[in-house]
Design a protein around this motif. Structure first.
Motif, PDB file in Angstrom:
ATOM      1  N   UNK A  42      -3.957  -3.114  -7.577  1.00 43.83           N
ATOM      2  CA  UNK A  42      -4.114  -3.544  -8.960  1.00 43.83           C
ATOM      3  C   UNK A  42      -5.308  -4.483  -9.062  1.00 43.83           C
ATOM      4  N   UNK A  43      -6.206  -4.160  -9.992  1.00 45.96           N
ATOM      5  CA  UNK A  43      -7.383  -4.984 -10.259  1.00 45.96           C
ATOM      6  C   UNK A  43      -7.428  -5.247 -11.752  1.00 45.96           C
ATOM      7  N   UNK A  44      -7.281  -6.509 -12.148  1.00 45.25           N
ATOM      8  CA  UNK A  44      -7.364  -6.897 -13.559  1.00 45.25           C
ATOM      9  C   UNK A  44      -6.574  -5.963 -14.481  1.00 45.25           C
ATOM     10  N   UNK A  45      -5.340  -5.674 -14.115  1.00 38.58           N
ATOM     11  CA  UNK A  45      -4.478  -4.860 -14.964  1.00 38.58           C
ATOM     12  C   UNK A  45      -4.566  -3.362 -14.741  1.00 38.58           C
ATOM     13  N   UNK A  46      -5.613  -2.886 -14.076  1.00 37.14           N
ATOM     14  CA  UNK A  46      -5.727  -1.458 -13.769  1.00 37.14           C
ATOM     15  C   UNK A  46      -5.102  -1.196 -12.407  1.00 37.14           C
ATOM     16  N   UNK A  47      -4.211  -0.213 -12.360  1.00 35.50           N
ATOM     17  CA  UNK A  47      -3.527   0.113 -11.110  1.00 35.50           C
ATOM     18  C   UNK A  47      -3.954   1.485 -10.623  1.00 35.50           C
ATOM     19  N   UNK A  48      -4.276   1.562  -9.334  1.00 35.42           N
ATOM     20  CA  UNK A  48      -4.607   2.841  -8.702  1.00 35.42           C
ATOM     21  C   UNK A  48      -3.542   3.120  -7.652  1.00 35.42           C
ATOM     22  N   UNK A  49      -2.993   4.333  -7.699  1.00 32.42           N
ATOM     23  CA  UNK A  49      -1.921   4.728  -6.783  1.00 32.42           C
ATOM     24  C   UNK A  49      -2.379   5.935  -5.968  1.00 32.42           C
ATOM     25  N   UNK A  50      -2.177   5.846  -4.652  1.00 29.94           N
ATOM     26  CA  UNK A  50      -2.493   6.952  -3.756  1.00 29.94           C
ATOM     27  C   UNK A  50      -1.238   7.295  -2.972  1.00 29.94           C
ATOM     28  N   UNK A  51      -0.909   8.579  -2.906  1.00 28.22           N
ATOM     29  CA  UNK A  51       0.261   9.018  -2.144  1.00 28.22           C
ATOM     30  C   UNK A  51      -0.110  10.266  -1.355  1.00 28.22           C
ATOM     31  N   UNK A  52       0.254  10.258  -0.078  1.00 29.52           N
ATOM     32  CA  UNK A  52       0.057  11.458   0.721  1.00 29.52           C
ATOM     33  C   UNK A  52       1.118  11.550   1.802  1.00 29.52           C
ATOM     34  N   UNK A  53       1.344  12.762   2.257  1.00 32.13           N
ATOM     35  CA  UNK A  53       2.283  13.029   3.341  1.00 32.13           C
ATOM     36  C   UNK A  53       1.482  13.626   4.487  1.00 32.13           C
ATOM     37  N   UNK A  54       1.765  13.179   5.706  1.00 29.18           N
ATOM     38  CA  UNK A  54       1.024  13.669   6.855  1.00 29.18           C
ATOM     39  C   UNK A  54       1.905  13.694   8.088  1.00 29.18           C
ATOM     40  N   UNK A  55       1.473  14.471   9.063  1.00 28.20           N
ATOM     41  CA  UNK A  55       2.146  14.485  10.356  1.00 28.20           C
ATOM     42  C   UNK A  55       1.635  13.316  11.174  1.00 28.20           C
ATOM     43  N   UNK A  56       2.502  12.774  12.002  1.00 28.83           N
ATOM     44  CA  UNK A  56       2.107  11.693  12.888  1.00 28.83           C
ATOM     45  C   UNK A  56       3.036  11.645  14.081  1.00 28.83           C
ATOM     46  N   UNK A  57       2.873  10.609  14.860  1.00 22.51           N
ATOM     47  CA  UNK A  57       3.727  10.407  16.031  1.00 22.51           C
ATOM     48  C   UNK A  57       4.256   8.985  16.036  1.00 22.51           C
ATOM     49  N   UNK A  58       5.515   8.841  16.414  1.00 22.22           N
ATOM     50  CA  UNK A  58       6.110   7.540  16.656  1.00 22.22           C
ATOM     51  C   UNK A  58       6.055   7.347  18.161  1.00 22.22           C
ATOM     52  N   UNK A  59       5.257   6.389  18.618  1.00 22.41           N
ATOM     53  CA  UNK A  59       5.112   6.098  20.045  1.00 22.41           C
ATOM     54  C   UNK A  59       5.563   4.661  20.278  1.00 22.41           C
ATOM     55  N   UNK A  60       5.852   4.341  21.519  1.00 22.92           N
ATOM     56  CA  UNK A  60       6.344   3.012  21.860  1.00 22.92           C
ATOM     57  C   UNK A  60       5.405   2.328  22.831  1.00 22.92           C
ATOM     58  N   UNK A  61       5.019   1.096  22.509  1.00 23.96           N
ATOM     59  CA  UNK A  61       4.299   0.229  23.436  1.00 23.96           C
ATOM     60  C   UNK A  61       5.335  -0.785  23.904  1.00 23.96           C
TER      61      UNK A  61
END
Length: 149
Positions: A21-40
């Motif tokens: 949100x910038x000075x009352x204007x809101x920009x929304x981005x949505x996406x779905x993607x493949x990924x990996x859950x890895x552990x450190x």
């Protein structure tokens, strides 16, 4: 599970919703993607490739989810390291093909929903980005994590 036993990498679906949100204007981005859950060790990390939708195609993103801190590391066409810890600020530099953008990140809220047998299920970040001492945008980011079968 033995603490020293390595947890397996899990393929996941990630739904990422960002709002600025910038000075009352809101920009929304949505996406779905493949990924990996890895552990450190005991720390879960999400790895995924950015797309044209996010405006960062050619960038690999890693989201490191600690108990009270979330780090977002981007490498590729965009390089940055942002740390989110509720009630604190961090300095970050966004390195883009057009130059470097220094910024301050003030984290207002972090929420992490977890499942003991799987790991993180949902990450919510609420933060403000400032540059040169001026608030630039108020932001939220939500990452929904589901196992990919």
């Amino acid at each position: 599970m033995n603490v020293r036993e390595k947890k397996p990498t899990r393929p996941v679906w990630l739904t990422v919703v960002s709002q600025s949100a910038v000075e009352g204007d809101t920009e929304r981005t949505e996406f779905m993607t493949e990924g990996d859950l890895v552990w450190e060790g005991e720390t879960p990390c999400l790895n995924y490739q950015e797309t044209e939708v996010s405006g960062m195609s050619g960038t690999t993103t890693t989201v490191r989810i600690e108990p009270d801190k979330v780090s977002v590391i981007r490498l590729g066409t965009i390089n940055s390291m942002m740390e989110f810890e509720a009630g604190s600020s961090c300095m970050a530099v966004y390195k883009t093909p057009l130059g470097e953008v220094p910024m301050s990140i003030d984290t207002r809220q972090i929420e992490i929903e977890r499942d003991e047998s799987f790991g993180p299920l949902h990450v919510h970040l609420d933060y403000i980005i400032s540059s040169n001492g001026q608030e630039v945008t108020a932001n939220t980011m939500d990452i929904e994590i589901k196992e990919r079968k």
